[in-house]
Motif scaffolding. Structure first.
Motif, PDB file in Angstrom:
ATOM      1  N   THR A 156      28.499 -27.714 -19.145  1.00 40.42           N
ATOM      2  CA  THR A 156      29.306 -28.864 -19.531  1.00 40.42           C
ATOM      3  C   THR A 156      28.701 -30.130 -18.946  1.00 40.42           C
ATOM      4  OG1 THR A 156      31.462 -29.954 -19.324  1.00 40.42           O
ATOM      5  CG2 THR A 156      30.846 -28.438 -17.573  1.00 40.42           C
ATOM      6  N   GLU A 157      28.735 -31.214 -19.706  1.00 38.86           N
ATOM      7  CA  GLU A 157      28.238 -32.496 -19.209  1.00 38.86           C
ATOM      8  C   GLU A 157      29.247 -33.174 -18.292  1.00 38.86           C
ATOM      9  OE1 GLU A 157      25.156 -33.502 -19.607  1.00 38.86           O
ATOM     10  OE2 GLU A 157      24.808 -31.652 -20.732  1.00 38.86           O
ATOM     11  N   THR A 158      30.460 -32.648 -18.254  1.00 38.16           N
ATOM     12  CA  THR A 158      31.513 -33.235 -17.403  1.00 38.16           C
ATOM     13  C   THR A 158      32.127 -32.136 -16.540  1.00 38.16           C
ATOM     14  OG1 THR A 158      33.123 -32.926 -19.196  1.00 38.16           O
ATOM     15  CG2 THR A 158      32.019 -35.080 -19.053  1.00 38.16           C
ATOM     16  N   PRO A 159      31.388 -31.670 -15.526  1.00 40.34           N
ATOM     17  CA  PRO A 159      31.914 -30.610 -14.671  1.00 40.34           C
ATOM     18  C   PRO A 159      33.236 -31.008 -14.026  1.00 40.34           C
ATOM     19  CG  PRO A 159      29.580 -30.958 -14.237  1.00 40.34           C
ATOM     20  CD  PRO A 159      30.030 -32.086 -15.121  1.00 40.34           C
ATOM     21  N   ASN A 160      34.149 -30.066 -13.979  1.00 43.38           N
ATOM     22  CA  ASN A 160      35.431 -30.304 -13.329  1.00 43.38           C
ATOM     23  C   ASN A 160      35.225 -30.511 -11.831  1.00 43.38           C
ATOM     24  OD1 ASN A 160      38.117 -29.304 -11.987  1.00 43.38           O
ATOM     25  ND2 ASN A 160      38.633 -29.664 -14.136  1.00 43.38           N
ATOM     26  N   ALA A 161      36.090 -31.313 -11.224  1.00 44.90           N
ATOM     27  CA  ALA A 161      35.984 -31.516  -9.772  1.00 44.90           C
ATOM     28  C   ALA A 161      36.094 -30.191  -9.030  1.00 44.90           C
ATOM     29  CB  ALA A 161      37.071 -32.480  -9.319  1.00 44.90           C
ATOM     30  N   ASN A 162      36.878 -29.297  -9.571  1.00 45.26           N
ATOM     31  CA  ASN A 162      36.977 -27.933  -9.049  1.00 45.26           C
ATOM     32  C   ASN A 162      35.961 -27.093  -9.823  1.00 45.26           C
ATOM     33  OD1 ASN A 162      37.695 -25.405  -8.203  1.00 45.26           O
ATOM     34  ND2 ASN A 162      39.834 -25.553  -8.791  1.00 45.26           N
TER      35      ASN A 162
END
Length: 218
Positions: A156-162
């Protein structure tokens, strides 16, 4: 159909109709067989070994007191389900019935560790070296011995903070009960991708996914 042939999902589903104690889980056929006693479980374990030797096809079997956890997949077919697996599952079910064992599909769970990453090729070697895992599918690492959880890299280009979460695989027949228990324990549920998976978030924002075999290929 040759015994080496990989089965399609419809073929697996058709086979499972005749194997009510078995479930499709993470690419393999799985069963939890609860025996009358620990000694009976050991005897059944030996019988399964003999059946496997005769078929030249060897399942993963985990003995836990009076219960055997059995997983069947064909490693030479890329850890897919083949006709060999169905045939051995049928033979194991027959032996289990003779031993007085009862299938307990509600005990079947498997954990996959998932990591959000924009480039899994940059980080996968570190985790492979630390955990002794080997490449499975292009975006995952597997334990050759089958003891440790599979590690899956969610590109993903927008990894989750977790970045880390657990994918907890349960049989579809058990999913609603498990989800009800998770929700009652305080999680909020995102069912937008059900029945394939449901995202659960605890009160501190930690995520996990309750996954089933529904909506997945073989």
């Amino acid at each position: 159909m040759g015994a080496q042939d990989t089965l399609t999902r419809p073929e697996i589903d058709a086979a499972l109709v005749e194997l009510p104690g078995w479930r499709l889980r993470l690419g393999g056929l799985s069963a939890a067989l609860k025996c009358p006693t620990s000694a009976t479980a050991l005897d059944l374990f030996a019988t399964i070994g003999a059946l496997a030797q005769a078929a030249n096809h060897h399942p993963d079997v985990d003995w836990r007191y009076d219960t055997l956890f059995v997983v069947l997949s064909s490693h030479d077919a890329g850890n897919k389900v083949t006709a060999r697996d169905v045939a051995l599952a049928r033979a194991i079910s027959s032996a289990a019935a003779e031993a007085g064992a009862v299938a307990r599909p509600e005990l079947l769970r498997a954990v996959e560790i998932a990591m959000d990453t924009a480039d899994f090729t940059a980080v996968a070697p570190v985790w492979a070296a630390a955990l002794g895992l080997k490449a499975g599918e292009p975006d995952e690492l597997r334990d050759p011995a089958g003891r440790l959880p599979t590690m899956w890299f969610q590109q993903t280009e927008t990894p989750n903070a977790n970045r880390f979460h657990f994918d907890i695989h349960v049989p579809a027949s058990e999913a609603q009960r498990v989800l009800a228990e998770v929700e009652a324990a305080g999680a909020t549920l995102d069912r937008s991708s059900a029945p394939q998976f449901v995202i659960a978030t605890d009160v501190q924002g930690n995520r996990l996914c309750i996954c089933t075999e529904e909506g997945r290929d073989a």
